[in-house]
Design an enzyme around this catalytic site. Structure first.
Site, PDB file in Angstrom:
ATOM      1  N   ASN A  75      -7.073   1.470   9.963  1.00  0.00           N
ATOM      2  CA  ASN A  75      -5.760   1.669  10.578  1.00  0.00           C
ATOM      3  C   ASN A  75      -5.995   1.722  12.078  1.00  0.00           C
ATOM      4  OD1 ASN A  75      -4.818   2.027   8.015  1.00  0.00           O
ATOM      5  ND2 ASN A  75      -4.161   4.146   8.281  1.00  0.00           N
ATOM      6  N   HIS A 122      -2.763  10.870   1.106  1.00  0.00           N
ATOM      7  CA  HIS A 122      -2.186  10.623   2.424  1.00  0.00           C
ATOM      8  C   HIS A 122      -1.525  11.936   2.883  1.00  0.00           C
ATOM      9  CE1 HIS A 122      -0.646   7.232   5.210  1.00  0.00           C
ATOM     10  NE2 HIS A 122      -0.279   8.380   5.776  1.00  0.00           N
ATOM     11  N   GLU A 166      -7.038   8.160   6.761  1.00  0.00           N
ATOM     12  CA  GLU A 166      -7.283   8.732   8.091  1.00  0.00           C
ATOM     13  C   GLU A 166      -7.797  10.174   8.083  1.00  0.00           C
ATOM     14  OE1 GLU A 166      -3.718   8.272  10.375  1.00  0.00           O
ATOM     15  OE2 GLU A 166      -3.734   6.108  10.223  1.00  0.00           O
ATOM     16  N   ARG A 175       0.849  -1.190   0.000  1.00  0.00           N
ATOM     17  CA  ARG A 175       0.000   0.000   0.000  1.00  0.00           C
ATOM     18  C   ARG A 175       0.884   1.239   0.000  1.00  0.00           C
ATOM     19  NH1 ARG A 175      -2.413   2.828   4.859  1.00  0.00           N
ATOM     20  NH2 ARG A 175      -3.636   4.440   3.842  1.00  0.00           N
ATOM     21  N   GLU A 228      -3.188  -0.565   8.144  1.00  0.00           N
ATOM     22  CA  GLU A 228      -1.994  -0.171   8.922  1.00  0.00           C
ATOM     23  C   GLU A 228      -2.100  -0.702  10.335  1.00  0.00           C
ATOM     24  OE1 GLU A 228      -0.972   3.989   9.373  1.00  0.00           O
ATOM     25  OE2 GLU A 228      -1.329   4.348   7.239  1.00  0.00           O
ATOM     26  N   TYR A 248      -3.947   1.402  16.109  1.00  0.00           N
ATOM     27  CA  TYR A 248      -2.711   1.250  16.877  1.00  0.00           C
ATOM     28  C   TYR A 248      -2.959   0.968  18.352  1.00  0.00           C
ATOM     29  CZ  TYR A 248      -0.341   2.794  12.678  1.00  0.00           C
ATOM     30  OH  TYR A 248       0.128   2.858  11.398  1.00  0.00           O
TER      31      TYR A 248
HETATM   32  O1  IFM Z   1       2.933   7.422  10.159  1.00  0.00           O
HETATM   33  C1  IFM Z   1       1.572   7.383  10.364  1.00  0.00           C
HETATM   34  C2  IFM Z   1       0.826   7.228   9.059  1.00  0.00           C
HETATM   35  O2  IFM Z   1       1.159   8.225   8.152  1.00  0.00           O
HETATM   36  C3  IFM Z   1      -0.645   7.269   9.281  1.00  0.00           C
HETATM   37  N1  IFM Z   1      -1.032   6.320  10.319  1.00  0.00           N
HETATM   38  C4  IFM Z   1      -0.298   6.301  11.540  1.00  0.00           C
HETATM   39  C5  IFM Z   1       1.186   6.227  11.264  1.00  0.00           C
HETATM   40  C6  IFM Z   1       1.978   6.215  12.584  1.00  0.00           C
HETATM   41  O3  IFM Z   1       1.742   7.381  13.277  1.00  0.00           O
END
Ligand code: IFM
Length: 450
Positions: free
Chosen positions: A288, A120, A165, A76, A355, A290
């Site tokens: 995405n 992006h 995002e 990606r 992500e 985290y």
């Molecule tokens: O680096 C970023 C990415 O550009 C978008 N998602 C989160 C990642 C980590 O912060």
């Protein structure tokens, strides 16, 4: 050995143009808001910028060959709008098209499926000068750009992602000023939300008119929001933050409506038929994710609520808690819950995990290796959560590690290493980390290695 992931599962890694390409002024590329922002003193840690980054623009063949060595079958990447239209619109810059065309051919020659992200975060500065996402005119301009890309590449690419995002770049770009273009202005932020949604809808229409052979969706950064305390204010703030972070794009794009409170706020900007245009029956949702987000009430924030910024201790946790280098908690259950929330709340869509990953202070050791054991442990736990969600009926089709290469982490510069491949930012030499070999084994065996 038992096969634990579905047969046609896509194993990939993700990157973004400004974070890796470099070649900031080459081949007639125009200036983006990130070129401007990163060259504004004080905006980026150590005043770093993406002028050279990992120099992927010139080293893409080496990078793709490294992907092929571990048999990644998807990659990606995002297109820098300013390479295609240096001023955002008008005449196509053939050199920009040529670069991505070569990149795509190289991927296909290595049996890697390209996933194109159209946006992006690197908006052409010329469009920002006209108001950026706060100006409704951008919706048509983005659709035109989308159509050009779809026409040029849909013969070779099946997957298109409109935005990466939107909640992140709208909140941090227009509301708290942490990212480009650096505004703190709710009167710009609110129309921005609606125009991104509308741009998504128009972009999907444009892409589909260019080719019927593609799958298109949006990538959203979503996370369970949890209050940082049991105070009434923090509980209320958590609801508010959840609306803006998680629902301001997912609901209109995937359910066809705004949450009620947001709808009231956006009322001035919504015109007849806009909601129909936004709701395009997307082919998939990109996630995405985290960590979960701890939220507190904050009167200085224009929403009255905020989650901790990157590099800031999440609110309400112990000072010595074990965090990644971003200051993020490791909570695989939040990943599981978020995936299941998409399944139950958004009609069991195809989900592409676009992500997931973590930053740690990696070093090359005396043997020339990068022993990133913390990262491997993170991946192990988060992949188990993915597997659990699949077993419970979520239609997860892919997993993309963030990121393939260490790169420019926006306002935090180069210190936060997210890659499975280490980059020496002085020599630009690539060194696969141990987590890279972890993925090799994982893909070979379709099984999370011990
Ligand atoms: O680096 C970023 C990415 O550009 C978008 N998602 C989160 C990642 C980590 O912060």
């Amino acid at each position: 050995m038992a096969e634990i992931f579905p047969k046609n599962f896509l194993w990939g890694a993700a990157t973004a143009s400004y974070q890796i390409e470099g070649a900031a002024n080459e081949d007639e590329k125009g200036k983006s808001i990130w070129d401007t922002f990163s060259h504004t003193p004080g905006k980026i840690k150590n005043n770093e910028n993406g002028d050279v980054a990992t120099d992927h623009y010139h080293r893409y063949k080496e990078d793709i060959s490294l992907m092929n060595d571990i048999k990644l079958n998807a990659y990606r990447f995002s297109i820098a709008w300013t390479r295609i239209f240096p001023n955002g619109k008008g005449k196509v810059n053939q050199k920009g098209i040529d670069f991505y065309s070569k990149l795509i051919d190289e991927l296909l020659a290595n049996n890697i499926k390209p996933f194109i992200t159209l946006y992006h975060w690197d908006l052409p500065q010329a469009l920002q000068d006209k108001g950026g996402w706060a100006n409704r005119d951008i919706t048509k301009i983005f659709a035109d750009y989308s159509e050009v890309i779809a026409k040029k590449f849909s013969d070779r690419c099946e997957y298109f992602i409109t935005f990466n995002e939107p909640a992140v770049f709208s909140i941090h770009g227009y509301l708290d000023g942490y990212m480009a273009p650096g505004y703190k202005d709710k009167n710009k932020y609110l129309p921005t939300i609606h125009h991104i949604n509308l741009s998504h809808g128009q972009s999907v229409q444009a892409i589909r008119s260019a080719s019927s052979n593609i799958k298109v969706g949006c990538t959203l950064n979503m996370a369970p929001c949890i209050p940082s305390s049991t105070n009434k204010e923090d509980l209320e703030a958590t609801k508010v933050f959840d609306t803006y972070w998680n629902r301001s794009f997912a609901d209109p794009m995937y359910l066809g409506k705004y949450p009620e409170k947001l709808f009231q706020e956006l009322n001035n900007y919504i015109r007849t038929d806009d909601m129909k245009t936004i709701y395009q029956n997307n082919d998939f949702i990109g996630l995405n994710h985290y960590q979960h987000i701890r939220v507190k009430s904050d009167k200085n924030n224009l929403l009255g609520a905020r989650g901790a910024f990157n590099d800031e201790l999440p609110f309400g946790i112990e000072k010595d808690a074990k965090l990644t280098l971003m200051g993020w908690e490791v909570v695989p259950d939040a990943y599981y819950n978020q995936i299941m929330e998409l399944k139950t709340h958004y009609g069991n869509p195809d989900i592409y995990l676009t992500e997931n990953g973590c930053a740690y202070p990696d070093k090359i050791d005396a043997n020339g290796e990068v022993q990133d054991t913390d990262r491997i442990n993170y991946f192990r736990k988060y992949l188990s959560a993915v597997k659990r969600a699949i077993d419970n009926g979520a239609k997860v089709k892919s997993y993309f590690a963030w990121s393939f290469l260490d790169n420019f982490e926006w306002a935090l510069g180069y210190e936060k290493r997210f890659g499975i491949v280490y980059v020496d930012f002085k020599t630009l030499k690539r060194t696969p980390k141990n987590s890279y070999y972890f993925f090799k084994k994982l893909i070979e065996n379709n099984f999370i290695p011990n």
